[in-house]
Design an enzyme around this catalytic site. Structure first.
Site, PDB file in Angstrom:
ATOM      1  N   TYR A 223      -8.028  16.451  12.614  1.00  0.00           N
ATOM      2  CA  TYR A 223      -6.729  17.066  12.109  1.00  0.00           C
ATOM      3  C   TYR A 223      -6.487  16.688  10.986  1.00  0.00           C
ATOM      4  O   TYR A 223      -6.288  15.207  10.625  1.00  0.00           O
ATOM      5  CB  TYR A 223      -6.000  17.142  13.196  1.00  0.00           C
ATOM      6  CG  TYR A 223      -4.383  17.621  12.440  1.00  0.00           C
ATOM      7  CD1 TYR A 223      -4.337  19.087  12.656  1.00  0.00           C
ATOM      8  CD2 TYR A 223      -3.833  16.808  12.097  1.00  0.00           C
ATOM      9  CE1 TYR A 223      -3.146  19.586  12.081  1.00  0.00           C
ATOM     10  CE2 TYR A 223      -2.317  17.444  11.607  1.00  0.00           C
ATOM     11  CZ  TYR A 223      -2.190  18.768  11.476  1.00  0.00           C
ATOM     12  OH  TYR A 223      -0.926  19.281  11.014  1.00  0.00           O
ATOM     13  N   LEU A 246      -6.707  11.610  12.365  1.00  0.00           N
ATOM     14  CA  LEU A 246      -5.450  12.303  11.912  1.00  0.00           C
ATOM     15  C   LEU A 246      -5.476  12.010  10.097  1.00  0.00           C
ATOM     16  O   LEU A 246      -5.222  10.927   9.894  1.00  0.00           O
ATOM     17  CB  LEU A 246      -4.371  11.826  12.641  1.00  0.00           C
ATOM     18  CG  LEU A 246      -4.188  12.065  14.008  1.00  0.00           C
ATOM     19  CD1 LEU A 246      -2.917  11.591  14.650  1.00  0.00           C
ATOM     20  CD2 LEU A 246      -4.636  13.634  14.429  1.00  0.00           C
ATOM     21  N   GLU A 247      -5.486  12.859   9.496  1.00  0.00           N
ATOM     22  CA  GLU A 247      -5.321  12.810   8.022  1.00  0.00           C
ATOM     23  C   GLU A 247      -4.063  13.476   7.889  1.00  0.00           C
ATOM     24  O   GLU A 247      -3.894  14.884   7.736  1.00  0.00           O
ATOM     25  CB  GLU A 247      -6.556  13.612   7.342  1.00  0.00           C
ATOM     26  CG  GLU A 247      -8.001  12.762   7.694  1.00  0.00           C
ATOM     27  CD  GLU A 247      -8.086  11.488   7.235  1.00  0.00           C
ATOM     28  OE1 GLU A 247      -7.242  11.154   6.225  1.00  0.00           O
ATOM     29  OE2 GLU A 247      -8.962  10.715   7.415  1.00  0.00           O
ATOM     30  N   LEU A 248      -2.840  12.767   7.514  1.00  0.00           N
ATOM     31  CA  LEU A 248      -1.770  13.171   7.271  1.00  0.00           C
ATOM     32  C   LEU A 248      -1.209  13.113   6.041  1.00  0.00           C
ATOM     33  O   LEU A 248      -1.929  13.303   5.150  1.00  0.00           O
ATOM     34  CB  LEU A 248      -0.880  12.368   8.335  1.00  0.00           C
ATOM     35  CG  LEU A 248      -1.171  12.466   9.822  1.00  0.00           C
ATOM     36  CD1 LEU A 248      -0.289  11.755  10.762  1.00  0.00           C
ATOM     37  CD2 LEU A 248      -1.454  13.747  10.543  1.00  0.00           C
TER      38      LEU A 248
END
Length: 498
Positions: A223, A246-248
């Site tokens: 994501y 998770l690439e936030l």
């Protein structure tokens, strides 16, 4: 005195509840709330699950063919991609080529060059006690993966992880962002034409579709987006013990100590105002040490003028805000800043109908204001004056770990200290945003800015199980020394062998 004294822009409508980063809408994934997944999602996931279970995508020939097909898609439909990006974000053509098409092509080229090497088992040493034997680590495909993309780079940030997933021998379901409808529709149309439909599928839709997808069983979920939805994705994955990447985002700082201020200003302006500031690794704010603040206040407006002219609204090289909700959020930041301390260094103009916000530089803003507490994710750059390099490092470390942190200094000692003391997903010295364009470097966050990484071999390993294999003959039982009973002599021998 407010930052807009003498030239206040008209107040924007109240900002709705819009995520501050590049999120795809995903409401609660509680099983009772989500209900049964839609028939379309059920059918697609079931079909690809059969392909994954049959090991369709495992052979090297299949992986290489899919990578070549993806390359052809980008070559033969480059203009279609550019048109879609212009429709969704007003992306200038050259910028879109560099930041979307070229980055994906670089990932494909790198994967094609190294695929055989990555797939080869890595042999490791076996302790004397287990000899004769051999041991190796082999990269096994995970199976079926879900890739959920964002709206700010709606092609690159869907296809780049897909390159890694295909290279690793997986089947994949792609969920583009509904906030970039032209790009989403283009991917849904082109992907089935080029990639094997048994292995890759695109599922379009909004929150309900995302709900239905997250209720499925996956071997990995990837994501990219904001932390609010990232938590929802992680919660849904945890229910089935599915690993996630998770690439936030976060507030990526740029600390300026010394150097050529004209060049520093150009690099800051380019990194910040690329894609109208809607970049997860863009410098979110500047911590200027001592006299650097006054120098940047002088040179940043010059750099902006050199890039986009006196009226950036007329520039062919400057983008637009993705939608009215995000425009209103950014306008709200500016209106709130206008009521507080600080000065407007340059910019401040806006046009709601055109979704245009001028590249804006602020100085002396309240560090406790929403502008400094939330990720800006737009073309607004605050400059905060700090007394020393140590004060800047303390300022950064007092806040959640960002996706990137940048230091502008020519002093190797400060660079070493910055690397040692600052916790961030990536570090850049004297340049912004560029580390993610190097396929040999991992890209990812840490803590609230994400978990896991990808690009190049790191992406291949993210979508692989690095499985250990130990082989030993049973024709000669050399393990007798480790069997009980254990007397003093056997114990002494075992301690030496192990």
């Amino acid at each position: 005195m407010g930052i807009f004294s003498g030239r206040r822009a008209p107040a924007a409508p109240a900002a709705p509840a819009v995520p501050s980063a590049e999120e795809t809408a995903v409401p609660s994934t509680d099983a009772a709330a989500a209900g049964a997944p839609g028939p379309r999602v059920n059918e697609t996931v079931g079909r690809l699950r059969d392909s994954a279970d049959s090991r369709l995508a495992h052979p090297r020939r299949f992986r290489a063919a899919q990578l070549r097909a993806l390359e052809r898609l980008l070559e033969e439909h480059a203009q279609d991609v550019l048109d879609a990006l212009a429709a969704d974000l007003g992306k200038p053509e050259v910028e879109a080529r560099l930041s979307e098409l070229d980055l994906v092509r670089a990932e494909i080229d790198h994967a094609q060059l190294h695929l055989t090497e990555w797939m080869e088992a890595r042999h490791v040493r076996v302790p004397v006690a287990f000899q004769p034997a051999s041991a190796k680590v082999e990269a096994q495909p995970l199976g079926l993966v879900l890739i959920i993309g964002p709206w700010n780079y709606p092609v690159q940030l869907v296809l780049s992880p897909l390159v890694a997933a295909l290279a690793a021998g997986n089947c994949a379901v792609l969920k583009p962002s509904e906030a970039a409808p032209a790009s989403s529709a283009l991917l849904a149309r082109l992907v089935p034409q080029y990639l094997d439909a048994r292995a890759v599928a695109v599922v379009e839709g909004g929150a309900e579709t995302s709900q239905a997808l997250l209720a499925q069983r996956w071997d990995h979920i990837f994501y990219t987006g904001g932390d609010r939805v990232g938590r929802i994705v992680a919660e849904a994955a945890a229910r089935q013990l599915t690993p996630v990447t998770l690439e936030l985002g976060g507030k990526s700082p740029a600390v300026v100590v010394d150097g050529s201020y004209a060049a520093i200003a150009r690099r800051l302006a380019y990194g910040k105002f690329l894609n109208a500031g809607q970049t997860c690794v863009a410098p979110d704010y500047v911590l200027a040490v001592g006299p650097a603040a006054a120098e940047l206040e002088k040179h940043l407006p010059r750099a902006i003028n050199a890039f986009y002219g006196k009226d950036p609204a007329k520039s062919r090289d400057y983008g637009r805000i993705v939608n009215r909700g995000h425009f209103d959020r950014l306008a709200g930041f500016l209106d709130a800043a206008a009521q507080g301390p600080g000065t407007l260094v340059s910019g401040g103009g806006r046009d709601a109908e055109a979704l245009y916000i001028e590249p804006t530089v602020l100085a002396g803003v309240d560090v406790e204001s929403p502008l400094m507490r939330e990720e800006i994710f737009g073309p607004i750059l605050p400059i905060i004056r700090v007394e020393s390099f140590d004060a800047a490092v303390r300022f950064v470390n007092a806040r959640p770990a960002p996706l990137a942190a940048y230091l502008f200094s020519e002093k190797p000692r400060l660079q070493s200290v910055f690397e040692d003391r600052v916790r961030a997903g990536g570090i850049g010295h004297n340049v912004c945003n560029a580390h993610l364009a190097v396929p040999g470097l991992p890209f990812g966050g840490v803590g609230p800015s994400g978990m896991g990484n990808y690009h190049g071999k790191y992406g291949f390993e993210t979508f692989s199980q690095l499985r250990p294999v130990l082989s030993k003959t049973a024709m000669l039982d050399t393990l007798k020394a480790v069997y009980p009973p254990y007397g003093w002599a056997k114990t002494k021998v075992l301690r030496k062998l192990m």
